[in-house]
Design a protein around this motif. Structure first.
Motif, PDB file in Angstrom:
ATOM      1  N   LEU A 112      -1.326   1.763  -2.815  1.00  0.00           N
ATOM      2  CA  LEU A 112      -1.035   1.423  -4.202  1.00  0.00           C
ATOM      3  C   LEU A 112       0.245   0.615  -4.326  1.00  0.00           C
ATOM      4  CD1 LEU A 112      -2.052   1.869  -7.116  1.00  0.00           C
ATOM      5  CD2 LEU A 112      -0.518   3.865  -7.221  1.00  0.00           C
ATOM      6  N   SER A 113       1.289   1.053  -3.645  1.00  0.00           N
ATOM      7  CA  SER A 113       2.567   0.336  -3.733  1.00  0.00           C
ATOM      8  C   SER A 113       2.472  -1.047  -3.116  1.00  0.00           C
ATOM      9  CB  SER A 113       3.676   1.146  -3.050  1.00  0.00           C
ATOM     10  OG  SER A 113       3.415   1.288  -1.667  1.00  0.00           O
ATOM     11  N   ALA A 114       1.678  -1.182  -2.043  1.00  0.00           N
ATOM     12  CA  ALA A 114       1.493  -2.501  -1.436  1.00  0.00           C
ATOM     13  C   ALA A 114       0.679  -3.412  -2.337  1.00  0.00           C
ATOM     14  CB  ALA A 114       0.814  -2.364  -0.079  1.00  0.00           C
ATOM     15  N   GLY A 115      -0.364  -2.852  -2.975  1.00  0.00           N
ATOM     16  CA  GLY A 115      -1.268  -3.672  -3.777  1.00  0.00           C
ATOM     17  C   GLY A 115      -0.697  -4.137  -5.096  1.00  0.00           C
ATOM     18  N   ILE A 116       0.139  -3.308  -5.722  1.00  0.00           N
ATOM     19  CA  ILE A 116       0.671  -3.689  -7.043  1.00  0.00           C
ATOM     20  C   ILE A 116       2.160  -3.982  -7.023  1.00  0.00           C
ATOM     21  CG2 ILE A 116      -1.078  -2.289  -8.183  1.00  0.00           C
ATOM     22  CD1 ILE A 116       1.069  -0.234  -8.826  1.00  0.00           C
ATOM     23  N   GLY A 117       2.807  -3.791  -5.883  1.00  0.00           N
ATOM     24  CA  GLY A 117       4.246  -4.003  -5.826  1.00  0.00           C
ATOM     25  C   GLY A 117       4.686  -4.994  -4.760  1.00  0.00           C
ATOM     26  N   GLU A 118       4.640  -4.563  -3.522  1.00  0.00           N
ATOM     27  CA  GLU A 118       5.244  -5.331  -2.435  1.00  0.00           C
ATOM     28  C   GLU A 118       4.538  -6.665  -2.176  1.00  0.00           C
ATOM     29  OE1 GLU A 118       6.452  -1.167  -0.211  1.00  0.00           O
ATOM     30  OE2 GLU A 118       4.500  -2.145   0.056  1.00  0.00           O
ATOM     31  N   LEU A 119       3.232  -6.641  -2.026  1.00  0.00           N
ATOM     32  CA  LEU A 119       2.521  -7.880  -1.690  1.00  0.00           C
ATOM     33  C   LEU A 119       2.501  -8.890  -2.834  1.00  0.00           C
ATOM     34  CD1 LEU A 119      -0.430  -6.511   0.469  1.00  0.00           C
ATOM     35  CD2 LEU A 119       1.783  -7.414   1.208  1.00  0.00           C
ATOM     36  N   PRO A 120       2.253  -8.493  -4.083  1.00  0.00           N
ATOM     37  CA  PRO A 120       2.355  -9.480  -5.165  1.00  0.00           C
ATOM     38  C   PRO A 120       3.743 -10.077  -5.317  1.00  0.00           C
ATOM     39  CG  PRO A 120       1.113  -7.577  -5.900  1.00  0.00           C
ATOM     40  CD  PRO A 120       1.698  -7.207  -4.575  1.00  0.00           C
TER      41      PRO A 120
END
Length: 201
Positions: A112-120
């Protein structure tokens, strides 16, 4: 007319050769090293200082984000490398969060943190850095007297003594005062192009 090369240009050429040797040598070394690690590393391992490793990484990430934000607010060209550094750290953070939490209950949070935070955020920083680099190239292209569209970012050469000698070819005729003025403006005091881009951004 004979062209003299400033000693600093010779030093830069030597540094370039050293850099090429080191980077190419590192590439050649890392390929078999990765192959060795893939067959020698254990799939699981207990380690000490786990908390220090992650807290230290997060400190580095916070520092990079802070520097990126600071230079973005101040509208400085150095935002470009800081944005790329921060984007890279964000991707690394997402990668290790997901891989290391793969068989744990925390995997959903890592995804979740990668999909909506770090990668965007990383994608946004890379896009902004490339866009600003493109604007800088276009402005420098115009200031040095070139006509037509500027080349793509991937095809622009590093700024070296040779590049400046090529710029002189634009105004080899002494009557081309405007051409020489454009070259002088581009060379300026070292940040003339950055100031113009900064003022227009």
């Amino acid at each position: 007319m004979a062209i003299s090369i400033h000693p600093s240009h010779t030093h830069a050429q030597s540094m370039r050769r050293i850099l090429l040797i080191v980077v190419t040598g590192s590439l050649v070394f890392l390929i078999p090293w990765i192959a060795y690690l893939s067959v020698s590393l254990p799939s699981s391992r207990e380690v000490d200082q786990w908390d220090i490793a992650w807290v230290g990484f997060d400190f580095a990430l916070v520092g990079a984000i802070g520097m990126t934000a600071w230079h973005a607010w101040r509208r400085r060209q150095v935002f470009i490398p800081w944005a790329m550094i921060t984007g890279t750290l964000l991707i690394c953070d997402a990668w290790f969060d997901i891989v290391l939490d793969w068989n744990s209950p925390d995997l959903w949070f890592a995804l979740l943190s990668a999909g909506i935070g770090e990668l965007p955020l990383a994608a946004l920083l890379f896009y902004a850095a490339r866009r600003l680099l493109r604007l800088t190239i276009e402005r420098a292209w115009a200031l040095t007297g070139h006509a037509g569209p500027a080349p793509r970012v991937s095809r622009v050469e590093l700024l070296t003594a040779t590049n400046w000698l090529r710029l002189d070819d634009l105004a080899t005729d002494g009557s081309d005062v405007q051409g020489r003025a454009r070259i002088g403006a581009a060379r300026g005091s070292g940040n003339g192009v950055a100031q113009r881009v900064d003022a227009e951004a």
